[in-house]
Design an enzyme around this catalytic site. Structure first.
Site: not given
Ligand code: CP
Ligand code: NVA
Length: 308
Positions: A107, A134, A137, A225, A266, A294
């Site tokens: 990340r 991402h 996700q 988000d 998310c 996930r």
């Protein structure tokens, strides 16, 4: 050996197979204690490095648990504690780590760090979020939608707010999984045209609609988000909040979508900002299923990377 860098750069059939495998692996664990390994342990004897240059709860824990359930071991590293954060090149870090571990999840901020890591690593590299995307996700999100409502192909997904990294992966997924996406947010925060172009090039309809109530008409899925991502300057916070406030997902907005529309986020969510608690905790919300998935989706991604 496969890198999992982005949804649009991964073969669509492989993505579908990963979702199917994730669902099989999830149901095979039904009712088991979380720490118990799977019946099959394809990562036995494998070591996975999990590198974080930004904070994380879900990605950190779900990758760590996923590797252990498949019989492997992990090493969780903070970018700042590594020489990577103190001048060693990405390429040299990739070459060194490849001598110790079997796979790398990272990340980071700049997408170029991820791609350089992949260019120089002899082991698979997985994108655990960059400023641009991402993908892990959205694999979990597609899995979650399909668990609740069947195939996502042909459905209408509405992204509300900032056209950010998670929105980018949704646009990539629209192209790969065959759904349509409407973006509703301020023009200053539109998604990169490159992401929209990818979805359209695969036949998806991408619409930009500034009015959120009109945007969600006929929506099968509404997504929100955070208004300020980890890569955004804190000094931009107030300006972003002012721009994005009209795009909050609340009961009134959800009522304008289809009656069976789902809500996704998310996480981490900022309750009463981009989404109200009434929606987060309401009957349309599948946010905690997304978080759980996930784990299952990433287990399938890791198996694909290592071909095990
Ligand atoms: N959704 C997500 O990636 O969460 P974390 O930042 O907690 O990993
Ligand atoms: N857009 C958010 C997602 C967090 C998982 C961020 O990048 O901070």
């Amino acid at each position: 050996m496969n890198h999992f860098l982005d949804i649009h750069t991964t073969d669509a059939d492989a993505l579908h197979r990963m979702i199917a495998q994730a669902r099989r692996m999830k149901s095979a664990r039904d009712g088991r204690p979380r720490g118990m390994p799977d019946d099959e342990t394809p990562l036995a004897g494998r070591m996975v490095a999990l590198i974080f240059e930004k904070p994380s709860t879900r990605t950190r824990v779900s990758f760590d648990v996923g590797v252990r359930q498949m019989g492997g071991e992990t090493m969780v590293l903070s970018g700042n504690d590594m020489q990577l954060g103190h001048g060693e090149t990405i390429a040299d870090t990739a070459r060194v780590l490849s001598r110790y571990v079997d796979m790398i999840m990272i990340r980071t901020f700049d997408e170029a760090v991820l791609t350089e890591m992949a260019d120089y690593a002899d082991v698979p590299v997985i994108n655990g979020l960059t400023d641009r995307s991402h993908p892990c996700q959205i694999m979990a999100d597609v899995m979650t939608y399909e668990e609740h409502r069947g195939p996502i192909a042909g459905k209408k997904v509405v992204w509300t707010g900032d056209g950010n990294n998670v929105c980018a992966s949704f646009l990539h997924a629209a192209g790969q999984f065959g759904f349509d996406l409407t973006f509703t947010g301020p023009a200053q925060l539109d998604p990169d045209p490159e992401f929209i172009g990818f979805a359209r090039s695969r036949g998806s309809t991408v619409t930009i609609e500034r009015d959120p109530a009109r945007a969600v008409a006929g929506a099968d899925l509404v997504v929100a988000d955070t208004w300020v991502s980890m890569h955004d300057a804190q000094s931009a916070r107030e300006r972003r909040h002012n721009l994005l406030r009209p795009y909050q997902v609340n009961d009134r907005l959800m009522a304008a979508a289809r009656p069976d529309a789902l809500f996704m986020h998310c996480l981490p969510a900022h309750r009463e900002e981009e989404v109200t608690s009434a929606v987060m905790d309401g009957p349309s919300s599948v946010v905690f299923d997304e978080a759980e998935n996930r784990l299952h989706a990433q287990k399938a991604i890791m198996r694909w990377c290592l071909d095990v």
